[in-house]
Design a protein around this motif. Structure first.
Motif, mmCIF file in Angstrom:
data_model
loop_
_atom_site.group_PDB
_atom_site.id
_atom_site.type_symbol
_atom_site.label_atom_id
_atom_site.label_comp_id
_atom_site.label_asym_id
_atom_site.label_seq_id
_atom_site.Cartn_x
_atom_site.Cartn_y
_atom_site.Cartn_z
ATOM 1 N N ILE A 116 0.833 -1.206 0.000
ATOM 2 C CA ILE A 116 0.000 0.000 0.000
ATOM 3 C C ILE A 116 0.864 1.251 0.000
ATOM 4 N N ALA A 117 1.941 1.256 0.779
ATOM 5 C CA ALA A 117 2.835 2.420 0.821
ATOM 6 C C ALA A 117 3.446 2.690 -0.554
ATOM 7 N N ALA A 118 3.793 1.645 -1.276
ATOM 8 C CA ALA A 118 4.324 1.834 -2.634
ATOM 9 C C ALA A 118 3.270 2.497 -3.524
ATOM 10 N N GLY A 119 2.034 2.056 -3.420
ATOM 11 C CA GLY A 119 0.955 2.672 -4.185
ATOM 12 C C GLY A 119 0.663 4.095 -3.751
ATOM 13 N N GLU A 120 0.835 4.371 -2.461
ATOM 14 C CA GLU A 120 0.577 5.708 -1.931
ATOM 15 C C GLU A 120 1.526 6.741 -2.534
ATOM 16 N N TRP A 121 2.761 6.344 -2.826
ATOM 17 C CA TRP A 121 3.703 7.279 -3.432
ATOM 18 C C TRP A 121 3.098 7.860 -4.718
ATOM 19 N N PHE A 122 2.528 6.985 -5.540
ATOM 20 C CA PHE A 122 1.943 7.426 -6.805
ATOM 21 C C PHE A 122 0.598 8.118 -6.595
ATOM 22 N N PHE A 123 -0.138 7.685 -5.594
ATOM 23 C CA PHE A 123 -1.406 8.334 -5.285
ATOM 24 C C PHE A 123 -1.178 9.775 -4.843
ATOM 25 N N HIS A 124 -0.117 10.041 -4.100
ATOM 26 C CA HIS A 124 0.186 11.402 -3.678
ATOM 27 C C HIS A 124 0.527 12.291 -4.881
ATOM 28 N N LEU A 125 1.188 11.732 -5.866
ATOM 29 C CA LEU A 125 1.453 12.496 -7.091
ATOM 30 C C LEU A 125 0.142 12.869 -7.765
ATOM 31 N N TYR A 126 -0.778 11.919 -7.825
ATOM 32 C CA TYR A 126 -2.101 12.184 -8.385
ATOM 33 C C TYR A 126 -2.810 13.275 -7.579
ATOM 34 N N MET A 127 -2.764 13.170 -6.256
ATOM 35 C CA MET A 127 -3.403 14.178 -5.400
ATOM 36 C C MET A 127 -2.823 15.558 -5.677
ATOM 37 N N ASP A 128 -1.520 15.632 -5.809
ATOM 38 C CA ASP A 128 -0.850 16.905 -6.026
ATOM 39 C C ASP A 128 -1.235 17.528 -7.371
ATOM 40 N N GLN A 129 -1.347 16.709 -8.390
ATOM 41 C CA GLN A 129 -1.582 17.222 -9.735
ATOM 42 C C GLN A 129 -3.054 17.392 -10.081
ATOM 43 N N LYS A 130 -3.905 16.487 -9.619
ATOM 44 C CA LYS A 130 -5.296 16.492 -10.073
ATOM 45 C C LYS A 130 -6.301 16.945 -9.025
ATOM 46 N N VAL A 131 -6.058 16.643 -7.768
ATOM 47 C CA VAL A 131 -7.054 16.942 -6.735
ATOM 48 C C VAL A 131 -6.819 18.319 -6.128
ATOM 49 N N MET A 132 -5.561 18.639 -5.838
ATOM 50 C CA MET A 132 -5.253 19.921 -5.188
ATOM 51 C C MET A 132 -4.097 20.646 -5.879
#
Length: 132
Positions: free
Chosen positions: A106-122
């Motif tokens: 999950i932590a490995a996936g979270e690294w990429f999810f945070h990139l998504y959050m940074d670019q698309k969500v906020m």
């Protein structure tokens, strides 16, 4: 709407990992796995993504914020999976290995999810400018 979509992406990611690790490998029931996934998704989105990720460093220093938030998500995932898992299954000692394995993935996936959050969500948080 952006937060709802992000939460659903996070839930699907966590549920997929936990279904493989908890249900298929460690024989935790399907319903228990979904309950753990929902609990972890809710807590991790609020704490890890909205609180820690946004406040862990300067808005422009995405790598530092991502590193701190990913490590925090690892710890949070381990504790939630272990605690909720032992509440649902009644077996504390046997939930350590599944919680550790799941948390790492999950932590490995979270690294990429945070990139998504940074670019698309906020994107307005750090004034993200996409390369064109």
């Amino acid at each position: 709407m952006r937060h709802l979509i992000a939460f659903l992406i996070k839930f699907v990611m966590i549920a997929a990992v936990l279904l493989i690790v908890l249900t298929w490998i460690f024989d935790v029931s399907f319903v228990d796995t979904l309950l753990i996934s929902l609990a972890l998704s809710a807590v991790a989105y609020m704490m890890g993504d909205l609180l820690i990720f946004l406040n862990a460093g300067k808005p422009s220093d995405q790598t530092t914020r991502n590193s701190i938030a990913t490590f925090s998500d690892f710890l949070l995932a381990f504790l939630v999976i272990w605690f909720v898992g032992q509440l649902l299954t009644g077996d504390m000692a046997q939930m350590v290995a599944p919680a550790l394995i799941s948390s790492l993935v999950i932590a490995a996936g979270e690294w990429f999810f945070h990139l998504y959050m940074d670019q698309k969500v906020m994107p307005e948080y750090n004034e993200y400018k996409s390369a064109k």
